[in-house]
Design a protein around this motif. Structure first.
Motif, short mmCIF file in Angstrom:
data_model
loop_
_atom_site.label_atom_id
_atom_site.label_comp_id
_atom_site.label_asym_id
_atom_site.label_seq_id
_atom_site.Cartn_x
_atom_site.Cartn_y
_atom_site.Cartn_z
N SER A 198 0.84 -1.21 0.00
CA SER A 198 0.00 0.00 0.00
C SER A 198 0.87 1.25 0.00
O SER A 198 2.04 1.22 0.37
CB SER A 198 -0.93 0.00 1.22
OG SER A 198 -0.17 0.00 2.41
N ASP A 199 0.27 2.35 -0.45
CA ASP A 199 0.97 3.64 -0.45
C ASP A 199 1.47 3.95 0.96
O ASP A 199 0.80 3.64 1.95
CB ASP A 199 0.05 4.75 -0.92
CG ASP A 199 -0.16 4.72 -2.43
OD1 ASP A 199 0.57 4.00 -3.13
OD2 ASP A 199 -1.07 5.42 -2.91
N GLY A 200 2.62 4.54 1.04
CA GLY A 200 3.23 4.86 2.33
C GLY A 200 4.03 3.74 2.93
O GLY A 200 4.74 3.93 3.92
N LYS A 210 7.93 13.24 2.98
CA LYS A 210 6.72 12.43 3.19
C LYS A 210 6.94 11.01 2.70
O LYS A 210 7.74 10.78 1.79
CB LYS A 210 5.54 13.06 2.44
CG LYS A 210 5.15 14.42 2.96
CD LYS A 210 3.95 14.96 2.20
CE LYS A 210 3.54 16.33 2.76
NZ LYS A 210 2.44 16.92 1.98
N PRO A 211 6.21 10.03 3.29
CA PRO A 211 6.34 8.65 2.81
C PRO A 211 5.94 8.53 1.34
O PRO A 211 5.06 9.25 0.86
CB PRO A 211 5.37 7.86 3.71
CG PRO A 211 5.25 8.69 4.94
CD PRO A 211 5.33 10.12 4.46
N LEU A 253 12.11 2.00 6.94
CA LEU A 253 12.47 2.37 5.56
C LEU A 253 11.47 3.34 4.95
O LEU A 253 11.80 4.06 4.00
CB LEU A 253 12.57 1.12 4.69
CG LEU A 253 13.65 0.11 5.08
CD1 LEU A 253 13.55 -1.14 4.21
CD2 LEU A 253 15.03 0.73 4.97
N ASP A 254 10.25 3.35 5.47
CA ASP A 254 9.22 4.26 4.96
C ASP A 254 9.24 5.61 5.64
O ASP A 254 8.61 6.56 5.17
CB ASP A 254 7.82 3.63 5.12
CG ASP A 254 7.65 2.40 4.24
OD1 ASP A 254 7.95 2.50 3.04
OD2 ASP A 254 7.22 1.35 4.77
N ASP A 255 9.96 5.71 6.75
CA ASP A 255 10.07 6.98 7.47
C ASP A 255 10.93 7.93 6.65
O ASP A 255 12.11 7.66 6.42
CB ASP A 255 10.71 6.72 8.84
CG ASP A 255 10.88 7.98 9.68
OD1 ASP A 255 10.61 9.10 9.17
OD2 ASP A 255 11.30 7.85 10.84
N PRO A 256 10.39 9.07 6.21
CA PRO A 256 11.18 9.97 5.36
C PRO A 256 12.32 10.66 6.10
O PRO A 256 13.20 11.26 5.48
CB PRO A 256 10.15 10.98 4.86
CG PRO A 256 9.04 10.93 5.85
CD PRO A 256 9.02 9.52 6.39
N ARG A 257 12.33 10.59 7.44
CA ARG A 257 13.39 11.19 8.25
C ARG A 257 13.62 12.65 7.87
O ARG A 257 14.75 13.12 7.77
CB ARG A 257 14.69 10.39 8.12
CG ARG A 257 14.54 8.98 8.69
CD ARG A 257 15.80 8.16 8.54
NE ARG A 257 15.58 6.82 9.07
CZ ARG A 257 16.18 6.33 10.15
NH1 ARG A 257 17.04 7.05 10.82
NH2 ARG A 257 15.92 5.10 10.56
N GLY A 258 12.51 13.36 7.63
CA GLY A 258 12.60 14.78 7.30
C GLY A 258 13.29 15.04 5.98
O GLY A 258 13.79 16.15 5.74
#
Length: 196
Positions: free
Chosen positions: A71-73, A133-134, A86-91
């Motif tokens: 799924s998205d994100g 953003k994810p 891995l999906d965390d954009p970390r800013g």
């Protein structure tokens, strides 16, 4: 005494086979050129990565992307909640590999367990992508910029595909590589942050 020794040997062999079977079942593949998020976690460049730091090769999820699949994100983790880091954009602060739009680039996969393969597909983000953003499907160009059909063959331990980064791309973008397995319902996913 012989019965006890035989029982111990059988027990040790059973445990050994179980460990080997488990190891190969959880070992598959990842991209290291451009460097993927899972590699940055495994080599310690990025901290606080959770389980992926020990299993960079295990980002496996349902195949069929983009029509189905994760799924998205959750695309960078292949929909696998164990690797949600891995999906965390970390800013937007993931390390990025320098690439040049309109120029060829060698994309490389490394495999710890090889599988019959349908294809490899490489997608890149579009102008609406926000690195903070994810990743979602709407953030990606709708078609892969590189597809390598594999016809069910088993790849070597390392494969390299040369493709051209689409012209007109600028700034920080993300490449999503998808390795589709021919004889299971799964694929492997790898996100690589790139700077153009």
């Amino acid at each position: 005494m012989r019965k006890k020794i035989s029982a111990v040997i059988i027990g040790v062999c059973t445990v050994g086979v179980s460990v080997l079977a488990t190891g190969s079942a959880s070992s598959h593949g990842y991209t290291d050129s451009p460097t993927s998020r899972q590699v940055f976690c495994a080599n310690g460049t990025v901290q606080n990565c959770g389980e992926i730091q020990w299993e960079p090769q295990s980002v496996e999820g349902p195949k069929g992307f983009p029509e189905s699949g994760p799924s998205d994100g959750t695309l960078c983790a292949g929909g696998n909640s164990r690797f949600a880091e891995l999906d965390d954009p970390r800013g937007g602060n993931w390390p990025a590999t320098k690439v040049t739009a309109g120029q060829p680039y060698d994309f490389r996969w490394r495999f710890t367990a090889r599988h019959a393969t349908t294809d490899f597909r490489y997608y890149i983000t579009n102008s609406s992508y926000d690195p903070g953003k994810p990743l979602t499907r709407a953030d990606l160009d709708p078609e892969p910029f590189l597809t390598v059909d594999f016809g069910g063959r088993i790849p070597d331990a390392t494969v390299t595909h040369t493709g051209t980064i689409p012209a007109g791309k600028t700034g920080k973008q993300l490449v999503l590589a998808v390795w589709t397995i021919a004889d299971t319902g799964n694929a492997f996913y790898a996100c690589s942050d790139v700077q153009l």
